[in-house]
Design an enzyme around this catalytic site. Structure first.
Site, PDB file in Angstrom:
ATOM      1  N   SER A  98       0.829  -1.201   0.000  1.00  0.00           N
ATOM      2  CA  SER A  98       0.000   0.000   0.000  1.00  0.00           C
ATOM      3  C   SER A  98       0.867   1.256   0.000  1.00  0.00           C
ATOM      4  CB  SER A  98      -0.975  -0.029   1.178  1.00  0.00           C
ATOM      5  OG  SER A  98      -1.906   1.016   1.060  1.00  0.00           O
ATOM      6  N   ASP A 245      -4.369   5.717  -3.207  1.00  0.00           N
ATOM      7  CA  ASP A 245      -3.090   5.202  -2.725  1.00  0.00           C
ATOM      8  C   ASP A 245      -2.661   4.063  -3.664  1.00  0.00           C
ATOM      9  OD1 ASP A 245      -4.822   3.214  -1.935  1.00  0.00           O
ATOM     10  OD2 ASP A 245      -4.284   3.249   0.182  1.00  0.00           O
TER      11      ASP A 245
END
Length: 456
Positions: A98, A245
């Protein structure tokens, strides 16, 4: 065998080389296979330079455990959730770190139905087996198969089913994929909307997937990561900005003036949108900021239900309550029809439809809510003794408080303001959120007061 420090509370994350490498990935694959004994699982990976090699090592471990592997290629985490429930397979693993630093990677694990494999729901068991490394010999005859597949079209079908495309009026959207995995999905949505005749113009920035992250690691929760989106919205006169993201499980929105909209107010907006279509439904929210969500949901005839923060808790609570939607102020949004999982693509589609249906800008849609319940935004304090600091704050406000709640950390409510203080699961940090009833100076003063108490 050695301890594997890459196993965290909810997922796997570690520094490349020592904490996470291809050998460890192979062991995790073997352990997942031995623990769950699945027949078939899906694998995917984000754009990080090491994701492909780690994914293939993971696949080899799974195959050695007798598991058939379907590889969906470069993907966001939610595409693994989708593949797992859409294909009806026994589980899935996404290789992703992430928004962690460049020298990290990780994995998110689910079982059938895209249910999370978290600390107390199997992750510790997988860790124990991977650490022991005591696997039965590989039986070549029973070894699992490996196949690459694409589900992108079916996934786009599913996403667009949340809106009515004919509700879309002329709209200009800035989309910042942050050189992550979102770019190809945005391209596919753009192509599909164009084919359907929807008058939506996409202005795409940092759209090409690039694991070197030439424009920085995408984490729009950090103010320094918002500038490019804000500037593009203003420069192009766009109706809305959308930023993702790296694995696009979170989506961040900007209004027509390039103003970043806190995730808290988007929860209220989406709750309202769902309740218009599904009157009386239950909506799950987290305990950090609550008053706006409770007010919006109650006024729209729904039932607000508070859950502990964190995807495993929210998903479980949504299942037990049969809630149609759940939202966290951290920009995680969960949907019943998405197997109760979080998606970063569904929220912006719903908000875009809402802007068109209401004939109001995004700024206009949230302005009243932001004025009614101004919030501090999450403030992190690094403290030597978090528990003692929280106890100090509680003692200070004990007499004045009208209600105390411990669903997640400490929440204290007063006539015109409230706060939530919670310790991080992953670092020596205390997170503070403060909100008031329409009184910005009060909210700011109380925020300052609590921060002084924490650091005294």
């Amino acid at each position: 065998m050695n301890n594997l420090t890459c196993f965290k509370a909810y997922d796997i994350r570690g520094r490349l080389g020592e904490e996470l490498n291809e050998d460890i990935a192979w062991r995790i694959g073997r352990a997942y296979g031995e623990y769950l004994k699945p027949k078939t699982i899906v694998l995917g990976g984000d754009v990080r330079l090491t994701s492909e090699a780690l994914k293939l090592a993971l696949a080899k471990g799974l195959q050695d455990a007798g598991v058939d592997v379907l590889d969906i290629g470069m993907s966001g985490t939610e595409e693994i959730y989708f593949a797992t429930f859409h294909l009806g397979v026994d589980g899935g693993i996404e290789v992703t770190a992430s928004h962690n630093p460049m020298d990290y990677n990780g994995m998110k694990l689910v079982r059938e139905g895209a249910r999370p494999i978290s600390g107390d729901t199997g992750l510790r068991d997988v860790q124990r087996l991977a650490e022991a490394g005591d696997f039965p010999p590989v039986n070549d005859a029973a070894r699992g198969s490996y196949r690459q597949i694409s589900l992108r079209d079916a996934y786009i079908d599913h996403l667009l089913a949340y809106i009515s495309v004919n509700n879309l009026t002329p709209l200009k959207l800035v989309v910042n994929s942050g050189n992550g995995a979102a770019g190809p999905v945005i391209d596919a949505i753009e192509a599909r909307l164009k084919a359907l005749g929807a008058p939506v113009e996409f202005i795409k920035i940092h759209n090409t997937p690039d694991g070197t992250f030439p424009n920085g690691i995408p984490n729009p929760l950090l103010p320094e990561c918002r500038d490019d989106t804000r500037k593009a919205v203003i420069e192009h006169g766009a109706d809305m900005g959308i930023a993702f993201d790296g694995d696009f499980d979170r989506c961040f929105l900007f209004d027509e003036k390039g103003q970043f909209i806190e995730g808290y107010y988007i929860v209220g907006l989406l709750a309202e949108a769902f309740l218009e279509k599904h009157p009386g439904a239950k909506i799950i929210h987290d305990p950090r900021l609550t008053w706006n969500t409770e007010a919006v949901v109650t006024a729209a005839g729904g039932t607000p239900v508070m859950s502990k923060t964190g995807h495993a808790f929210i998903k479980e609570r949504m299942r037990t309550e049969d809630a149609i939607y759940g939202g966290e102020m951290s920009a995680h949004h969960y949907f019943r029809d998405f197997a109760y999982c979080d998606s970063g693509m569904i929220p912006w589609l719903l908000v875009a439809e809402l802007v068109c249906l209401k004939g109001q800008s995004l700024g206009e849609l949230v302005r009243d809510r932001m004025a009614a319940f101004p919030a501090s935004g999450e403030i992190n304090s690094r403290l030597a003794e978090p528990a003692a600091a929280i106890a100090r704050v509680e003692a200070h406000f004990a007499e004045e408080a009208q209600a105390v709640d411990r669903t997640d950390g400490l929440s204290m409510s007063f006539a015109d303001w409230r706060f939530n203080l919670r310790s991080s699961n992953t670092e020596p940090v205390v997170r503070l959120n403060v909100e008031s009833r329409g009184d910005i100076p009060l909210m700011e003063a109380r925020t300052k007061e609590i921060l002084q108490l924490l650091n005294s």
